[in-house]
Enzyme design. Structure first.
Site, PDB file in Angstrom:
ATOM      1  N   CYS A 255       0.848  -1.194   0.000  1.00  0.00           N
ATOM      2  CA  CYS A 255       0.000   0.000   0.000  1.00  0.00           C
ATOM      3  C   CYS A 255       0.880   1.239   0.000  1.00  0.00           C
ATOM      4  O   CYS A 255       2.114   1.161   0.126  1.00  0.00           O
ATOM      5  CB  CYS A 255      -0.930   0.007   1.205  1.00  0.00           C
TER       6      CYS A 255
ATOM      7  N   CYS B  91       3.181   1.610   2.963  1.00  0.00           N
ATOM      8  CA  CYS B  91       4.417   0.819   2.869  1.00  0.00           C
ATOM      9  C   CYS B  91       5.471   1.598   2.089  1.00  0.00           C
ATOM     10  O   CYS B  91       6.636   1.686   2.486  1.00  0.00           O
ATOM     11  CB  CYS B  91       4.148  -0.507   2.164  1.00  0.00           C
TER      12      CYS B  91
ATOM     13  N   CYS C 220      44.908 -22.761  -6.126  1.00  0.00           N
ATOM     14  CA  CYS C 220      45.444 -22.637  -4.772  1.00  0.00           C
ATOM     15  C   CYS C 220      44.535 -21.735  -3.944  1.00  0.00           C
ATOM     16  O   CYS C 220      43.618 -21.096  -4.467  1.00  0.00           O
ATOM     17  CB  CYS C 220      46.873 -22.082  -4.789  1.00  0.00           C
TER      18      CYS C 220
ATOM     19  N   CYS D  34      44.197 -18.091  -4.940  1.00  0.00           N
ATOM     20  CA  CYS D  34      43.286 -17.856  -6.069  1.00  0.00           C
ATOM     21  C   CYS D  34      41.872 -17.614  -5.553  1.00  0.00           C
ATOM     22  O   CYS D  34      41.147 -16.750  -6.046  1.00  0.00           O
ATOM     23  CB  CYS D  34      43.277 -19.067  -7.009  1.00  0.00           C
TER      24      CYS D  34
ATOM     25  N   ASP E 158      14.563  23.442 -33.147  1.00  0.00           N
ATOM     26  CA  ASP E 158      15.786  23.680 -33.905  1.00  0.00           C
ATOM     27  C   ASP E 158      15.452  23.372 -35.372  1.00  0.00           C
ATOM     28  O   ASP E 158      14.462  22.709 -35.667  1.00  0.00           O
ATOM     29  CB  ASP E 158      16.883  22.752 -33.382  1.00  0.00           C
TER      30      ASP E 158
ATOM     31  N   ASP F 255      18.718  18.472 -31.933  1.00  0.00           N
ATOM     32  CA  ASP F 255      19.506  17.256 -32.109  1.00  0.00           C
ATOM     33  C   ASP F 255      21.006  17.487 -32.120  1.00  0.00           C
ATOM     34  O   ASP F 255      21.766  16.523 -32.169  1.00  0.00           O
ATOM     35  CB  ASP F 255      19.114  16.552 -33.413  1.00  0.00           C
TER      36      ASP F 255
ATOM     37  N   ASP G 258      22.708  22.325 -29.354  1.00  0.00           N
ATOM     38  CA  ASP G 258      21.361  22.391 -28.798  1.00  0.00           C
ATOM     39  C   ASP G 258      21.331  22.001 -27.328  1.00  0.00           C
ATOM     40  O   ASP G 258      20.303  22.195 -26.669  1.00  0.00           O
ATOM     41  CB  ASP G 258      20.421  21.456 -29.570  1.00  0.00           C
TER      42      ASP G 258
END
Length: 836
Positions: free
Chosen positions: A14, A17, A81, A84, A502, A701, A705
């Site tokens: 809810c 929560c 080993c 590692c 633009d 773009d 811009d």
């Protein structure tokens, strides 16, 4: 370095929560920008250090809303080993989101526990590889998608609802039949007796509460004891009150006055059954709210065919590395992003752009993972893998935006945070008022009214009202090629009154062609064009490309040697070519350099009047040529601008081009207002001036811009533009033309309308029915709301909100590629100056 994380949160049911999760996260040191999404069951936050993720997970556990975790076992190669083991553990533990690592040298495996949504498998594999111990996935991957998880949740709820319903039905028949049908009551008295009927109801109701209904107590009671009650607490209190009262009436009737000896087993059982039914319907609906994200996830190819040492091998897509040569056969989906090496085909990119027409691809062209290959076989080199692919970034972008908190959500959060305690207080006050002022049997009436208030006021609908609409709306937008990078842009865009554009690459194609080269006396075309091509070969500007293409077509490319190149932002370029100083740019460049333009002003004005962009070339301080360049208007621009006008919006264009050229474009496309001849930084001032007429969206773009995109109320980047422009924008249009603006506006307005409908229902429902549940109608009508009806109404409220939000999946593009397309006029085809 700040780190952004999105955690999947468990046990949120809810709005209360969600508010408590928000508060628990915000209280942690080093955590900021918390945004909790109830519908998405997630929380987005920013941390100052990834090491705090464990602290955050612990805080969520303490609050009772744990972050979902996954476990994974990896096969590790190269370990021999004990040291590692330590190195592998350290490498994997350093991946953000990993909570626990256990490496086993004998079995050569690493078992990990990590936060779902923060860590991905590709990052774990890369970390192991970087440490020198290649890791591979097990044969089966046990991680569940959100849709699969919700489907599993729905199946469990369906089972529990069926069990609860089967147990509740006899209780309901025995209780309500005896209340409503006198003959049935007398039959029970004559056969099994009232006490036996109550005992049967007791047994069946107890099974309902301790079996399918135990979820409400398991979550609600601890939340209540922590002083943070939630919806489950309300259900637990309400059903427990009815059940315990009935226990006393059944087994210790002497404790109650004779007029108050009644049982309400049916209320407790029916409440649990109806709320489980509502939860089941919610789970099914929630699974569908993420359908758009799931459809994007489904586009991620699981395997890839890789060419290594002359042999083609199939591997898991997660194991792809940058530089791998990938082979894709006809009809297959591309597993990752790349650059075509050989082959020719057409690729369906509709999942990215929303455009149904396949795009032709050949050697050198970029391709995107998730798109579908056509009839030809392709070989391409992987340029991005894992989380760096375009599709992965789109998924993250949509998920982040879906999880965003809109300004309208702030009010909802403030209310729901205190709503459950307020409801409990209202229920207690209701009981008190009935006990003091109610008629006999006052205790019975007080119990019925108090339980009804507790049940009917659960704030599920309030918490779901906004996030479900956002999830569905933004997901649908992504399917239409509109990506909201920032969640609040969804709300802001609906209030826009002005759209500023633009020109180059937005209104026009952005691919100019050289149309005129008017030479001054004493200059030869081949010599001038060769020098211009030598200068512009260093520039990536569209005009530069037009000049170099013309020189190549006339065979004069590479006929001159250039040195000392200098780009002058907003003006043009300067270079030394074969010992001569060459300038190429707008009239303002020539004016700045003190070069007289009077003899050529008429030629430039005539070109601009025809819709050409007029530039100048000067050699050793003398005008050598007037250059005319044309950039065709995009076929969709005129129809898109007409559609914006139809929505009551004003459309403006801001350009660095000459006023005459800009006006020609405006006449051709129907643009209302033009601001021309501005430098890149002048676009910001132009936006501020236009914004006096109302909220403004800017569409662009190019790199130049970016400041304007950031300055506008809503920045909209054409997806075919530069990464800088896209990063500065609030909304990204993958289709690369203005039809996406119309679609973005449609999604924004429809989604905000949907949110307002949900909020009106959710708040109106509680405002209207809490007093009814409390019994305000009883003195006048004798009507008192049954707790069973309250449970049904509460479940219906949440289902209504979710169902209403799901209607957004039916949004259709306001414009498709066949709608209103107008061909560009042959003469009015302008092109930008270097200012753009």
């Amino acid at each position: 370095m700040p780190f952004q994380a999105t955690l999947e949160i468990d046990k949120m049911n809810c709005g209360g929560c969600a508010a408590r999760v928000d508060r628990a996260l915000a209280a942690q040191d080093g955590v900021s920008d918390v945004s909790v999404n109830l519908a998405g069951e997630s929380a987005h936050l920013v941390l100052d250090d990834t090491a705090r993720l464990g602290q955050v997970a612990a805080a969520l556990d303490k609050a009772g809303y744990p972050a979902r975790q996954d476990e994974l076992t990896l096969q590790i190669a190269g370990m021999n080993c004990g040291s590692c083991v330590g190195r592998v553990e350290h490498a994997l533990a350093a991946v953000p989101g990993v909570l626990d690592v256990s490496v086993n040298l004998a079995s050569e495996t690493a078992h990990l526990r990590y936060l779902r949504g923060v860590t991905d498998i590709a990052a774990l594999l890369s970390a192991a590889e970087a440490a020198g111990y290649p890791a591979t996935l097990p044969e089966t991957d046990q991680s569940e998608s959100r849709t699969a998880r919700k489907a599993q949740e729905a199946r469990l709820l369906a089972r529990d609802t069926a069990i609860a319903g089967a147990l509740t039905l006899p209780v309901f028949v025995l209780a309500m039949g005896a209340h409503t049908i006198p003959a049935f009551h007398h039959w029970i008295e004559a056969t099994i007796g009232t006490q036996a009927s109550w005992l049967i109801q007791f047994v069946l109701t107890t099974l309902v509460l301790v079996w399918p209904g135990r979820r409400f107590y398991r979550i609600g009671v601890p939340a209540l004891l922590k002083g943070a009650p939630d919806m489950n607490s309300l259900v637990a209190l309400g059903t427990a009150a009815a059940y315990l009262y009935s226990l006393v009436a059944t087994f210790a009737p002497g404790l109650l006055p004779a007029e108050n000896r009644a049982v309400y087993y049916e209320a407790a059982a029916v409440i649990v059954t109806l709320i489980l039914l509502g939860r089941w319907l919610e789970a099914r609906a929630k699974g569908r709210t993420g359908a758009a994200i799931q459809s994007l996830l489904d586009m991620q190819e699981r395997t890839a065919r890789v060419e290594r040492d002359g042999t083609v091998t199939e591997i898991a897509a997660e194991a792809l590395q940058i530089g791998d040569i990938v082979v894709v056969r006809p009809g297959e989906r591309l597993p990752t992003d790349g650059e075509v090496l050989d082959g020719k085909t057409r690729i369906d990119e509709s999942m990215l752009t929303g455009e149904p027409v396949p795009v032709e691809k050949s050697a050198g062209d970029p391709v995107t993972g998730g798109t579908v290959n056509g009839a030809g076989t392709l070989r391409f080199r992987a340029t991005a893998v894992g989380g760096d692919t375009t599709l992965a970034q789109i998924i993250r972008m949509v998920e982040d935006a879906q999880g965003a908190k809109l300004p309208i959500q702030g009010l909802v959060d403030r209310i729901t945070l205190w709503f459950v305690p307020a409801v409990m207080a209202a229920a207690a006050l209701t009981v008190l008022v009935w006990l003091v002022f109610g008629p006999d049997p006052a205790l019975t009436l007080a119990l019925v009214a108090g339980v009804s208030v507790l049940i009917i006021a659960c704030p599920c609908a309030m918490g779901l009202a906004t996030p479900t609409s956002i999830m569905v709306g933004m997901g649908r937008a992504a399917q239409m090629g509109v990506l909201f990078r920032k969640g609040d842009a969804l709300q802001q865009l609906g209030n826009v009154r002005i759209v500023a554009l633009d020109k180059t690459g937005t209104v026009t194609e952005g691919r100019p062609e050289l149309t005129e080269l008017e030479l001054a006396p004493g200059f030869a075309r081949a010599d001038v064009l060769a020098k211009l091509a030598a200068v512009e070969a260093r520039s990536e500007h569209p005009i530069a490309q037009a000049i170099t293409r013309a020189a190549q077509a006339e065979g004069v490319q590479d006929k001159a040697q250039m040195a000392d190149f200098d780009s002058i932002t907003g003006y043009g370029v300067r270079a030394t070519v074969d010992g001569a100083t060459v300038l190429v740019g707008a009239d303002r460049l020539m004016t700045r350099e003190g070069i007289d333009l009077k003899a050529h002003a008429e030629t430039a004005a005539a070109l601009a009047g025809e819709g050409r962009s007029a530039l100048f070339a000067a050699i050793d301080g003398q005008i050598a040529a007037v250059i005319g360049v044309a950039d065709p208007v995009k076929r969709s621009s005129r129809a898109a601008i007409a559609a914006l006008h139809a929505q009551g919006l004003k459309v403006a264009m801001i350009t660095g081009d000459r006023a005459e050229t800009a006006q020609a474009i405006a006449r051709q496309t129907g643009i209302d207002h033009v601001i021309a001849g501005v430098l890149p930084d002048g676009k910001v001032a132009a936006i501020d001036e236009l914004r006096k007429g109302g909220r403004l969206a800017f569409v662009g773009d190019g790199i130049n811009d970016a400041p304007a995109l950031a300055q506008a109320d809503v920045g909209i980047a054409i997806g075919s533009g530069t990464d800088v422009a896209i990063e500065a924008a609030d909304v990204v249009l993958m289709s690369g033309d203005l039809r996406g603006v119309v679609n973005a506006l449609a999604v924004s307005r429809r989604t905000m309308a949907n949110i307002r409908q949900n909020l009106f229902w959710a708040f109106g429902y509680n405002v209207a029915l809490i007093p009814v549940a409390a019994g305000v109608l009883y003195p006048a009508t004798g009507l008192l709301l049954s707790p069973m009806l309250a449970a049904g109404a509460m479940a219906l409220s949440s289902v209504f909100v979710l169902s209403n939000a799901l209607r957004l999946r039916n949004i259709r593009p306001a414009m498709d590629e066949r709608a209103g397309v107008q061909p560009a006029a042959p003469r009015a085809q302008p092109q930008p100056t270097p200012a753009e």
